[in-house]
Design an enzyme around this catalytic site. Structure first.
Site, PDB file in Angstrom:
ATOM      1  CD  GLU A  55      -2.535   1.855   0.423  1.00 28.68           C
ATOM      2  OE1 GLU A  55      -2.683   1.214  -0.630  1.00 28.68           O
ATOM      3  OE2 GLU A  55      -3.039   2.982   0.604  1.00 28.68           O
ATOM      4  CG  HIS A  58      -1.333   2.286  -4.737  1.00 29.54           C
ATOM      5  ND1 HIS A  58      -1.380   2.175  -6.103  1.00 29.54           N
ATOM      6  CD2 HIS A  58      -2.493   2.917  -4.379  1.00 29.54           C
ATOM      7  CE1 HIS A  58      -2.514   2.698  -6.547  1.00 29.54           C
ATOM      8  NE2 HIS A  58      -3.202   3.170  -5.531  1.00 29.54           N
ATOM      9  CG  HIS A 120      -9.138   5.018  -6.246  1.00 33.68           C
ATOM     10  ND1 HIS A 120      -8.539   6.250  -6.171  1.00 33.68           N
ATOM     11  CD2 HIS A 120      -8.125   4.124  -6.100  1.00 33.68           C
ATOM     12  CE1 HIS A 120      -7.243   6.105  -5.989  1.00 33.68           C
ATOM     13  NE2 HIS A 120      -6.954   4.811  -5.952  1.00 33.68           N
TER      14      HIS A 120
HETATM   15  C1  HEM Z   1      -2.873   8.821  -9.831  1.00 27.03           C
HETATM   16  C2  HEM Z   1      -3.054   8.255  -8.666  1.00 27.03           C
HETATM   17  C3  HEM Z   1      -3.687   6.883  -8.450  1.00 27.03           C
HETATM   18  C4  HEM Z   1      -4.106   5.921  -9.334  1.00 27.03           C
HETATM   19  C5  HEM Z   1      -4.073   5.973 -10.856  1.00 27.03           C
HETATM   20  C6  HEM Z   1      -4.629   4.823  -8.563  1.00 27.03           C
HETATM   21  C7  HEM Z   1      -5.164   3.658  -9.083  1.00 27.03           C
HETATM   22  C8  HEM Z   1      -5.686   2.630  -8.350  1.00 27.03           C
HETATM   23  C9  HEM Z   1      -6.306   1.435  -8.899  1.00 27.03           C
HETATM   24  C10 HEM Z   1      -6.538   1.159 -10.376  1.00 27.03           C
HETATM   25  C11 HEM Z   1      -6.678   0.658  -7.869  1.00 27.03           C
HETATM   26  C12 HEM Z   1      -7.384  -0.696  -7.976  1.00 27.03           C
HETATM   27  C13 HEM Z   1      -8.876  -0.446  -7.819  1.00 27.03           C
HETATM   28  C14 HEM Z   1      -9.706  -1.693  -7.981  1.00 27.03           C
HETATM   29  O1  HEM Z   1      -9.195  -2.746  -8.354  1.00 27.03           O
HETATM   30  O2  HEM Z   1     -10.921  -1.586  -7.746  1.00 27.03           O
HETATM   31  C15 HEM Z   1      -6.279   1.331  -6.656  1.00 27.03           C
HETATM   32  C16 HEM Z   1      -6.487   0.847  -5.386  1.00 27.03           C
HETATM   33  C17 HEM Z   1      -6.282   1.571  -4.253  1.00 27.03           C
HETATM   34  N1  HEM Z   1      -5.764   2.845  -4.162  1.00 27.03           N
HETATM   35 FE1  HEM Z   1      -5.116   3.973  -5.675  1.00 27.03          FE
HETATM   36  N2  HEM Z   1      -4.510   5.133  -7.234  1.00 27.03           N
HETATM   37  C18 HEM Z   1      -3.940   6.383  -7.123  1.00 27.03           C
HETATM   38  C19 HEM Z   1      -3.644   7.068  -5.961  1.00 27.03           C
HETATM   39  C20 HEM Z   1      -3.947   6.642  -4.701  1.00 27.03           C
HETATM   40  C21 HEM Z   1      -3.673   7.384  -3.503  1.00 27.03           C
HETATM   41  C22 HEM Z   1      -2.972   8.749  -3.408  1.00 27.03           C
HETATM   42  C23 HEM Z   1      -4.133   6.657  -2.473  1.00 27.03           C
HETATM   43  C24 HEM Z   1      -4.059   7.123  -1.057  1.00 27.03           C
HETATM   44  C25 HEM Z   1      -4.284   6.456  -0.059  1.00 27.03           C
HETATM   45  C26 HEM Z   1      -4.700   5.423  -3.021  1.00 27.03           C
HETATM   46  C27 HEM Z   1      -5.277   4.392  -2.307  1.00 27.03           C
HETATM   47  C28 HEM Z   1      -5.745   3.207  -2.831  1.00 27.03           C
HETATM   48  C29 HEM Z   1      -6.283   2.110  -2.026  1.00 27.03           C
HETATM   49  C30 HEM Z   1      -6.463   2.097  -0.539  1.00 27.03           C
HETATM   50  C31 HEM Z   1      -6.630   1.102  -2.921  1.00 27.03           C
HETATM   51  C32 HEM Z   1      -7.228  -0.270  -2.573  1.00 27.03           C
HETATM   52  C33 HEM Z   1      -8.740  -0.211  -2.612  1.00 27.03           C
HETATM   53  C34 HEM Z   1      -9.334  -1.549  -2.181  1.00 27.03           C
HETATM   54  O3  HEM Z   1      -8.641  -2.397  -1.620  1.00 27.03           O
HETATM   55  O4  HEM Z   1     -10.553  -1.726  -2.395  1.00 27.03           O
HETATM   56  N3  HEM Z   1      -4.569   5.464  -4.391  1.00 27.03           N
HETATM   57  N4  HEM Z   1      -5.689   2.523  -6.963  1.00 27.03           N
END
Ligand code: HEM
Length: 152
Positions: A55, A58, A120
């Site tokens: 995480e 990410h 998201h």
């Molecule tokens: C340009 C920035 C970002 C992009 C393109 C991005 C993209 C993604 C994608 C594609 C997923 C998978 C979603 C899924 O499978 O449903 C994800 C998961 C996640 N992202 Fe990001 N993300 C970004 C920034 C961030 C930031 C700044 C955070 C801050 C905490 C974050 C937190 C998370 C979390 C917690 C998950 C997991 C959600 C879950 O387990 O259901 N992301 N992200």
């Protein structure tokens, strides 16, 4: 390749890789490994082990992508001003980026609220579409200036 082409291609690749990493976070169930935001376990650098590492990585990758998207936009505004579509898309990318970062944060703060997680993912797809379009447009050769070899 000129500077803008290199930048926009690097940005598109970085966004793609970040999306893959997001999928890994989700698949591993590591979404709440950092239970807070913007810090992780109240620290800038948390203990880097197991799901926290995924995480946290990410988030770090999102920071790198943010820098790339902003630099690409600055470059577009400064050097590609004549190309309105490029300037428009680069500006849309910055707006989507800001929305995406806050959506990521709120996803964590709401303990992975379903609607926010879906939003998201949807915003990630939109951002990828925009930066890929931007990168491909950067290779379009400008139309020749009229007046050169005009036929009578
Ligand atoms: C340009 C920035 C970002 C992009 C393109 C991005 C993209 C993604 C994608 C594609 C997923 C998978 C979603 C899924 O499978 O449903 C994800 C998961 C996640 N992202 Fe990001 N993300 C970004 C920034 C961030 C930031 C700044 C955070 C801050 C905490 C974050 C937190 C998370 C979390 C917690 C998950 C997991 C959600 C879950 O387990 O259901 N992301 N992200």
């Amino acid at each position: 390749m000129n500077r803008f082409q290199r930048l926009s291609v690097a940005t598109a690749i970085a966004v793609y890789l970040l999306i893959v990493l997001g999928g890994v976070v989700r698949a591993m169930g590591a979404g709440l490994a950092c239970p807070d935001w913007p810090l992780c376990h109240g620290r800038l650098i948390p203990p880097l082990q197991g799901p926290i590492l995924v995480e946290y990585f990410h988030r770090l990758a999102a920071a790198v992508v943010s820098v790339l998207v902003v630099i690409t936009a600055i470059e577009a505004w400064r050097r590609e001003r004549h190309h309105r579509t490029i300037v428009f898309l680069a500006s849309v990318a910055v707006i989507l980026l800001v929305i995406q970062v806050f959506l990521g944060g709120f996803t964590v703060l709401t303990k992975l609220h379903r609607a926010l997680t879906a939003a998201h993912l949807a915003t990630a797809a939109a951002l990828l579409a925009v930066v890929v379009l931007l990168a491909s447009l950067s290779f379009r050769t400008p139309a020749p200036i009229s007046g050169g070899s005009r036929r009578r």
